[in-house]
Design a protein around this motif. Structure first.
Motif, mmCIF file in Angstrom:
data_model
loop_
_atom_site.group_PDB
_atom_site.id
_atom_site.type_symbol
_atom_site.label_atom_id
_atom_site.label_comp_id
_atom_site.label_asym_id
_atom_site.label_seq_id
_atom_site.Cartn_x
_atom_site.Cartn_y
_atom_site.Cartn_z
ATOM 1 N N VAL A 47 5.013 23.832 -30.368
ATOM 2 C CA VAL A 47 5.384 24.533 -29.131
ATOM 3 C C VAL A 47 5.586 23.530 -28.004
ATOM 4 C CG1 VAL A 47 4.540 26.128 -27.362
ATOM 5 C CG2 VAL A 47 4.283 26.703 -29.774
ATOM 6 N N HIS A 48 4.632 22.618 -27.860
ATOM 7 C CA HIS A 48 4.743 21.622 -26.803
ATOM 8 C C HIS A 48 5.960 20.719 -27.032
ATOM 9 C CE1 HIS A 48 3.844 18.694 -23.773
ATOM 10 N NE2 HIS A 48 3.802 17.744 -24.681
ATOM 11 N N GLY A 49 6.204 20.350 -28.275
ATOM 12 C CA GLY A 49 7.354 19.500 -28.575
ATOM 13 C C GLY A 49 8.678 20.144 -28.175
ATOM 14 N N VAL A 50 8.819 21.430 -28.478
ATOM 15 C CA VAL A 50 10.047 22.145 -28.109
ATOM 16 C C VAL A 50 10.181 22.216 -26.591
ATOM 17 C CG1 VAL A 50 11.141 24.422 -28.127
ATOM 18 C CG2 VAL A 50 10.219 23.460 -30.246
ATOM 19 N N LEU A 51 9.087 22.551 -25.911
ATOM 20 C CA LEU A 51 9.145 22.635 -24.445
ATOM 21 C C LEU A 51 9.429 21.275 -23.815
ATOM 22 C CD1 LEU A 51 6.265 25.166 -23.737
ATOM 23 C CD2 LEU A 51 8.707 25.512 -23.347
ATOM 24 N N PHE A 52 8.882 20.213 -24.389
ATOM 25 C CA PHE A 52 9.132 18.879 -23.853
ATOM 26 C C PHE A 52 10.596 18.492 -24.021
ATOM 27 C CE2 PHE A 52 9.313 14.224 -24.248
ATOM 28 C CZ PHE A 52 8.843 13.882 -22.992
ATOM 29 N N VAL A 53 11.170 18.788 -25.180
ATOM 30 C CA VAL A 53 12.587 18.477 -25.408
ATOM 31 C C VAL A 53 13.460 19.261 -24.430
ATOM 32 C CG1 VAL A 53 14.487 18.738 -27.060
ATOM 33 C CG2 VAL A 53 12.318 17.760 -27.804
ATOM 34 N N ILE A 54 13.131 20.533 -24.212
ATOM 35 C CA ILE A 54 13.884 21.339 -23.248
ATOM 36 C C ILE A 54 13.746 20.737 -21.849
ATOM 37 C CG2 ILE A 54 13.993 23.600 -22.117
ATOM 38 C CD1 ILE A 54 13.210 24.813 -24.840
ATOM 39 N N TYR A 55 12.528 20.327 -21.477
ATOM 40 C CA TYR A 55 12.309 19.703 -20.174
ATOM 41 C C TYR A 55 13.185 18.469 -20.025
ATOM 42 C CZ TYR A 55 10.013 17.614 -16.123
ATOM 43 O OH TYR A 55 9.767 17.070 -14.894
ATOM 44 N N VAL A 56 13.215 17.615 -21.042
ATOM 45 C CA VAL A 56 13.999 16.381 -20.950
ATOM 46 C C VAL A 56 15.492 16.697 -20.832
ATOM 47 C CG1 VAL A 56 14.692 14.293 -22.209
ATOM 48 C CG2 VAL A 56 12.277 14.932 -22.073
ATOM 49 N N LEU A 57 15.976 17.682 -21.593
ATOM 50 C CA LEU A 57 17.386 18.054 -21.486
ATOM 51 C C LEU A 57 17.713 18.595 -20.096
ATOM 52 C CD1 LEU A 57 17.945 19.721 -24.964
ATOM 53 C CD2 LEU A 57 18.765 17.485 -24.195
ATOM 54 N N PHE A 58 16.844 19.437 -19.553
ATOM 55 C CA PHE A 58 17.062 19.969 -18.203
ATOM 56 C C PHE A 58 16.909 18.876 -17.158
ATOM 57 C CE2 PHE A 58 15.860 24.633 -19.314
ATOM 58 C CZ PHE A 58 17.057 24.778 -19.981
ATOM 59 N N TRP A 59 16.016 17.924 -17.398
ATOM 60 C CA TRP A 59 15.843 16.792 -16.481
ATOM 61 C C TRP A 59 17.124 15.953 -16.436
ATOM 62 C CZ3 TRP A 59 15.475 11.590 -18.302
ATOM 63 C CH2 TRP A 59 15.181 10.651 -17.324
ATOM 64 N N SER A 73 14.325 10.295 -10.162
ATOM 65 C CA SER A 73 14.472 10.767 -11.539
ATOM 66 C C SER A 73 13.351 10.212 -12.421
ATOM 67 C CB SER A 73 15.838 10.388 -12.099
ATOM 68 O OG SER A 73 16.001 9.001 -12.082
ATOM 69 N N ALA A 74 12.952 8.977 -12.194
ATOM 70 C CA ALA A 74 11.843 8.397 -12.954
ATOM 71 C C ALA A 74 10.540 9.128 -12.655
ATOM 72 C CB ALA A 74 11.710 6.915 -12.641
ATOM 73 N N LEU A 75 10.339 9.506 -11.396
ATOM 74 C CA LEU A 75 9.134 10.239 -11.031
ATOM 75 C C LEU A 75 9.048 11.564 -11.782
ATOM 76 C CD1 LEU A 75 6.605 10.739 -9.259
ATOM 77 C CD2 LEU A 75 8.162 11.748 -7.572
#
Length: 117
Positions: A47-59, A73-75
């Motif tokens: 679950v965390h892995g999927v949410l992290f990947v989504i976060y990175v894509l949205f970032w 952006s680094a922050l």
């Protein structure tokens, strides 16, 4: 700020808190795995892995749309890898999103041939 930038910020903000919660739950599950017979790490890890990947894509999308400087952006990326950083990112993104909405509304209300004093 263009509407696409505001929506990119909104998407990133909406995933930042759930990503932070999943990170904290994963840490709790890791402790429970080592201290009890309870093992939810595989499920929470996924679950965390999927949410992290989504976060990175949205970032990445927000970085492209908003055109943040490298430091900003680094922050936001560093906040995603800290256990409670997502909550701070959510608060900062909310302020940035609100400022973008206010700026967009001000542009709409200002007649296009006049200049503000």
């Amino acid at each position: 700020m263009p509407p696409r930038s505001v929506s990119a910020l909104r998407r990133l903000r909406l995933v930042s808190a759930p990503e932070a919660i999943s990170f904290l739950l994963l840490l709790v599950c890791s402790v429970l795995k080592r201290t009890t017979d309870f093992n939810a790490v595989p499920v929470m890890g996924a679950v965390h892995g999927v949410l992290f990947v989504i976060y990175v894509l949205f970032w990445l999308d927000a970085w492209k749309q908003v055109k943040w400087p490298l430091g900003t952006s680094a922050l936001y990326f560093v906040l995603s890898v800290l256990p409670t950083g997502g909550f701070f990112a959510d608060r900062m993104l909310r302020r940035e999103e609100e400022a973008g909405v206010i700026a967009a509304r001000a542009r709409l209300e200002t007649p296009s041939g006049t200049q503000e004093a």
